[in-house]
Design an enzyme around this catalytic site. Structure first.
Site, PDB file in Angstrom:
ATOM      1  N   ASP A  73      -4.023  -2.907   5.742  1.00 55.34           N
ATOM      2  CA  ASP A  73      -4.228  -2.524   7.064  1.00 55.34           C
ATOM      3  C   ASP A  73      -5.720  -2.641   7.145  1.00 55.34           C
ATOM      4  O   ASP A  73      -6.091  -2.860   8.325  1.00 55.34           O
ATOM      5  CB  ASP A  73      -3.770  -0.973   7.071  1.00 55.34           C
ATOM      6  CG  ASP A  73      -4.350  -0.264   6.019  1.00 55.34           C
ATOM      7  OD1 ASP A  73      -5.109  -0.772   5.129  1.00 55.34           O
ATOM      8  OD2 ASP A  73      -3.976   1.257   5.782  1.00 55.34           O
TER       9      ASP A  73
ATOM     10  N   ASP B 115      -8.536  -5.699   3.058  1.00 58.25           N
ATOM     11  CA  ASP B 115      -7.139  -6.095   2.782  1.00 58.25           C
ATOM     12  C   ASP B 115      -7.145  -7.750   3.190  1.00 58.25           C
ATOM     13  O   ASP B 115      -6.125  -8.415   2.797  1.00 58.25           O
ATOM     14  CB  ASP B 115      -5.682  -5.517   3.297  1.00 58.25           C
ATOM     15  CG  ASP B 115      -5.960  -4.038   2.542  1.00 58.25           C
ATOM     16  OD1 ASP B 115      -6.417  -3.654   1.405  1.00 58.25           O
ATOM     17  OD2 ASP B 115      -5.622  -3.055   3.405  1.00 58.25           O
TER      18      ASP B 115
ATOM     19  N   ASP C 271       0.918  -1.171   0.133  1.00 60.12           N
ATOM     20  CA  ASP C 271      -0.010  -0.013   0.127  1.00 60.12           C
ATOM     21  C   ASP C 271       0.884   1.224  -0.096  1.00 60.12           C
ATOM     22  O   ASP C 271       1.993   1.111   0.367  1.00 60.12           O
ATOM     23  CB  ASP C 271      -0.886  -0.080   1.121  1.00 60.12           C
ATOM     24  CG  ASP C 271      -2.145   0.993   1.327  1.00 60.12           C
ATOM     25  OD1 ASP C 271      -2.224   1.664   0.002  1.00 60.12           O
ATOM     26  OD2 ASP C 271      -2.702   1.209   2.342  1.00 60.12           O
TER      27      ASP C 271
END
Length: 982
Positions: free
Chosen positions: A697, A701, A361
């Site tokens: 997070d 995800d 990310d």
């Protein structure tokens, strides 16, 4: 009618809690638990309850007593054989002692020494296992789940194990429920309870009292330990912890399951079994050869031969491999933890060294996660906010840097204040007085921005608004699909009038607006307005800003009653959950403007990306941000070149399977992606043979993180669900830490190969020494012509002593050896590669053979009739000669293995590279030398080990011959390096 039970809370307190809190009012439950739902428990009271009720943990299997763990060290068939042979030897000694008291030994030295060595070996094995258990337990504590609770009215994060009855726990999307409890607040709250009830669909929760007792799956006003929040927010009062929870009751009926060994442990166990069988075969062959060469003329011959054969098997099989492996892995993982990477399972270290793609990310991982509102773009004009981080201090300027003063009537200041106010109200973040934050850093950045404006207004005496002006009465939470959040709040300054405040992705939120506020006046939103706003989004995104739009809709009081039946109850709250009908609220909104939030790239990440690239590890950015923002950050970090671009989720949806696979192979930046895209990208990479590390997070995800070969959760911003799904947790949310973990994982794997190479080659040297000593006994002069008794090359106690000296401390020290090679300058290891490959077996055989040759040469020097007999061997009796020869061979073999410890640190690099970098190894070698000196020079140990003191020139011969192992290994590596460079 509710049944009740009495429970002790504190030393002098008792309360009565309903057996089924779902049938009781929240106020009654809170009163019974002596807690305030608005403030939670006090710190001292929480500590008192923790002592009273114990940790909020499920009871594990009963601990194995220490004495049983110690006795388990003897649980080996080879040890049984050795003990049996020792017992037979002891019986023979008693018989000989009875028949010939003067001729027999005063004490059965062989038996005593063998038993002592076995006991010391067991103590070392027990200590290694205990250290491994402690290390693994420490890792478990570091990876422990956390929960957000109210303590003295402040939201704090604490380990789940410290949650106590009466605590007020805050729930958000992605959290794992820490205990059983009664809900008193729920906004679009959905909880996945499949782990407890088997219900595959998340359960919608509410706070109303149930009319009748219901099954667990139907207790909609309760939450249960171990379940997870899939959507929404909520708060509950803890009614049960630990084994008193519903999952605890189930756990009490289930026996503990033994943890499955890792692939590496399985391979080591397989090697140990194969090696054990091979050595046992060799031991039987040695026994047969002794019988053939000498013949067994007495019971003592049989006992000596049997002791030698069994001792050879015991010494040659590295029984402590599994314990050493666990300790080395655990110590390596603890080093990683000190550098902010918590690996939850030791087995994951194996995969870390093989990672070939890191999917990361952007926010907080590649960037600093110090979200700061720097630009506020409104229809009335654009302003800049100075100051960084979460301290609410800064000024407001125009785009040219001219200060805009609060209270001067500048419409741009007021318009910016409106945008930030909306963002601060439609917000689940929290900024504490000490500067600490709770929640999403992006949301906290909006609160900080509003606080800056309020502070400027206060300094200008411009009648600042209080941050607590608005009271939230309903919420439509943010989800990854909706990309927006709406809050209905009552305004204390207007008598409680209601307003819907919304924030979210500007392009998404704009679709729900039909009006715009300019200079304080509201007018219809035109097509030109939309184009201008979207152009501003593009401009900010291209400058690496994250954009969030703000909109609002006045509802008044009467207006609410006309919206699809929504009405207020007597307390002023909405009578139904508006999250179930967002369309009733989120339309006809007024566009107020947007903020540009900057999160600069971490300075260390660019170097980490370059290092990963040199190690053959590709970096892929997957983010929900705007494609221009993603591409700009990726270029700054070196993930893509200046001509590279980001591929969006919409573009991915238009690709067929073949095109998707091709895109995943070539594209390294993805923006505006949905959770299913992340999963699909990971799956496609794995199908192409890549070993994928995936960061995440949010709860969205979790599937991709769990599917990846190495799932990496964010320790600061990550949800508990993601942390549970991951194999590794970053405590600093930093991409550079992932690369450092890959480097450490490769080093740990290299160290495992180092001590395997050392142990196997050293043990091979022992086997070949004894085998060669028996096979070539006549050539070497080990056996005296015409002798009527068996003469073994090395005694059983000597073999066991060598095993004790060289297998434990040096091998453990090699497990923490600093890398002398650049482990990040080679391609990732393929998962199918064997830990002990053909190349290592060839190293083992070469070094083992060299070790046996120099040992037998050293013995031959002191034996009459040998090939290289030294003159000093003449004039002594055969018994004296064989004792001296054994002492020489015994000592040479010990020193040869210590030289091998230096040589085995690398399969190709010279041992002199980083020679003194491992102080632990030198300490272990010094200890081994000191103990060998004791055995050589202490008289009572001379009798026990069959040794005699050595002269200085004999020491030079021992060390010189043993050093040939290091010299030969260096020449062997030189040849390998020469051929590798061609």
């Amino acid at each position: 009618m509710t049944t009740e039970t009495t429970t002790n809370v504190g030393a002098n307190d008792e309360f009565i809690v309903p057996d089924d809190p779902s049938l009781a009012d929240v106020a009654d439950v809170a009163a019974a638990l002596h807690t305030d739902v608005g403030r939670g428990l006090g710190g001292e009271e929480a500590e008192r309850r923790l002592k009273r009720f114990g940790p909020n943990e499920l009871a594990g299997a009963p601990p194995v007593p220490k004495w049983r763990k110690f006795l388990a060290q003897f649980n080996d068939p080879l040890v049984y054989l050795l003990l049996a042979a020792t017992a037979i030897s002891l019986v023979a000694w008693f018989i000989e002692r009875a028949n010939d008291p003067a001729g027999a030994e005063k004490l059965p030295f062989d038996c005593i020494v063998i038993v002592l060595i076995l006991v010391v070996n067991a103590v070392l094995g027990y200590a290694q296992e205990a250290r491994a258990e402690q290390a693994v337990a420490a890792l478990s504590r570091m990876a422990a789940a956390h929960a957000t609770v109210l303590r003295d009215g402040v939201a704090v994060s604490i380990p789940t194990s410290e949650v106590v009855p009466g605590d007020v726990v805050l729930l958000a999307e992605g959290d794992t429920v820490a205990a059983d409890g009664r809900l008193f607040s729920a906004a679009a709250l959905h909880v996945a309870e499949a782990s407890l009830t088997g219900e595959s669909v998340p359960v919608t929760k509410n706070v109303g009292v149930l009319e009748a007792a219901a099954a667990l799956g139907d207790r909609t006003n309760m939450v249960f330990n171990g379940t997870s929040v899939t959507q929404g927010t909520g708060r509950f009062v803890v009614t049960a912890t630990g084994m008193r929870t519903q999952v605890g009751k189930i756990a009490g009926m289930i026996s503990a399951q033994k943890e499955e060994p890792t692939p590496l442990q399985k391979e080591i166990a397989f090697v140990s079994r194969v090696l054990g069988l091979a050595v046992c075969a060799i031991a039987v062959l040695v026994l047969a050869m002794l019988a053939f060469v000498y013949g067994f003329n007495s019971t003592q011959d049989i006992i000596d031969s049997l002791l030698l054969a069994v001792s050879l098997a015991v010494a040659a099989v590295p029984e402590g491999l599994a314990a050493i492996l666990t300790v080395v892995l655990a110590l390596g993982v603890q080093r990683m933890a000190r550098h902010h990477a918590i690996v939850k399972k030791l087995s994951s270290v194996e995969t870390l060294g093989s990672a070939s793609v890191i999917c990361s990310d952007k926010t907080g991982t590649l960037t600093r996660n110090e979200m700061t509102v720097q630009r506020v773009v409104t229809p009335s004009g654009e302003v800049l906010l100075t100051g960084t981080g979460y301290e609410p201090v800064g000024d407001v300027t125009d785009v040219d840097g001219n200060e805009i003063v609060a209270g001067d009537g500048d419409v741009r200041f007021d318009a910016a204040m409106t945008v930030l106010r909306i963002g601060a109200v439609a917000n689940d973040g929290q900024l504490n007085d000490d500067g600490g934050i709770v929640g999403d850093p992006t949301e906290v950045a909006l609160i900080v921005g509003e606080r800056k404006m309020l502070r400027l207004m206060a300094e200008a005496s411009a009648a600042p608004e209080a941050p607590s002006r608005y009271t939230r009465v309903a919420e439509i939470p943010f989800t990854s699909d909706r990309k927006r959040m709406t809050v209905i709040a009552a305004d204390a300054m207007t008598g409680g009038l209601l307003t819907a405040f919304a924030k979210g992705a500007p392009d998404v939120l704009l679709a729900y607006c039909d009006r715009i506020v300019v200079g304080g006046d509201v007018r219809p939103l035109t097509a030109d307005d939309r184009r201008r706003i979207l152009a501003d989004v593009e401009r900010l995104s291209d400058g690496a800003y994250r954009t969030l739009g703000s909109a609002y809709r006045p509802l008044g009081v009467d207006a609410v009653e006309r919206i699809d039946g929504i009405r207020l109850d007597d307390s002023g709250a909405l009578a139904i959950d508006v999250a179930d009908q967002p369309d009733a609220i989120e339309h006809g909104m007024i566009w107020a403007g947007m903020v540009g939030i900057i999160d600069p790239p971490r300075t260390e990440v660019r170097d980490a990306v370059a290092e990963a690239h040199s190690a053959g590890v590709r970096t892929v950015m997957i983010t929900g941000d705007h494609p221009l923002t993603a591409a700009r950050i990726a270029k700054d970090l070196g993930i893509i070149g200046e001509s590279g671009r980001a591929l969006t989720g919409d573009e991915l949806d238009r690709l067929d399977d073949r095109e998707f696979a091709a895109a995943v192979r070539d594209v390294s930046v993805y923006a505006r992606v949905a959770p299913e895209h992340k999963m699909k990208i990971v799956d496609a990479l794995q199908e192409q043979g890549e070993i994928v590390a995936m960061t995440g997070d949010g709860v969205n995800d979790a599937p991709a993180v769990k599917s990846a070969d190495i799932g990496v959760a964010m320790g600061i911003t990550g949800t508990e669900v993601t942390k549970e799904s991951a194999k590794m947790i970053l405590t600093d949310d930093n991409f550079a830490t992932i690369v450092a973990a890959v480097r450490e994982g490769r080093s740990i794997f290299d160290n495992i190969r180092k001590f395997l190479r050392y142990l196997l080659s050293s043990n091979m040297g022992e086997v070949l020494t004894v085998f060669g000593g028996v096979l070539f006994a006549g050539f070497l002069g080990i056996s005296e012509p015409g002798a009527d008794s068996v003469t073994v090359p090395l005694l059983a106690v000597q073999l066991l002593w060598i095993n004790l000296l060289t297998d434990a401390a040096p091998a453990m020290a090699m497990g923490v050896d600093p890398s002398i090679e650049n482990v990040m300058n080679r391609r990732p290891r393929r998962p199918g590669d064997r830990v002990i490959d053909a190349r290592m077996w060839s190293d083992v055989l070469v070094v083992g053979l060299l070790m046996a040759v120099v040992t037998l040469i050293g013995m031959d020097l002191y034996l009459p009739g040998g090939l290289l007999t030294d003159d000093s061997a003449m004039g002594a009796t055969h018994d004296e000669q064989i004792v001296m020869a054994r002492t020489m061979g015994f000592t040479i073999l010990v020193f040869a293995q210590l030289f091998n410890a230096l040589a085995a640190r690398s399969a190709t690099q010279s041992a002199f590279r980083g020679l003194f970098s491992n102080a632990w190894l030198w300490g272990a070698m010094a200890l081994s030398v000191a103990l060998q000196l004791v055995v050589i020079y202490v008289p009572v140990l001379n009798a026990a080990f069959g040794t005699t003191p050595l002269d200085p020139h004999q020491w030079l011969e021992c060390i010189g011959l043993a050093a040939f192992v290091l010299v030969g290994s260096e020449l062997y590596k030189l040849v390998l390096r020469t051929f590798a460079s061609r």
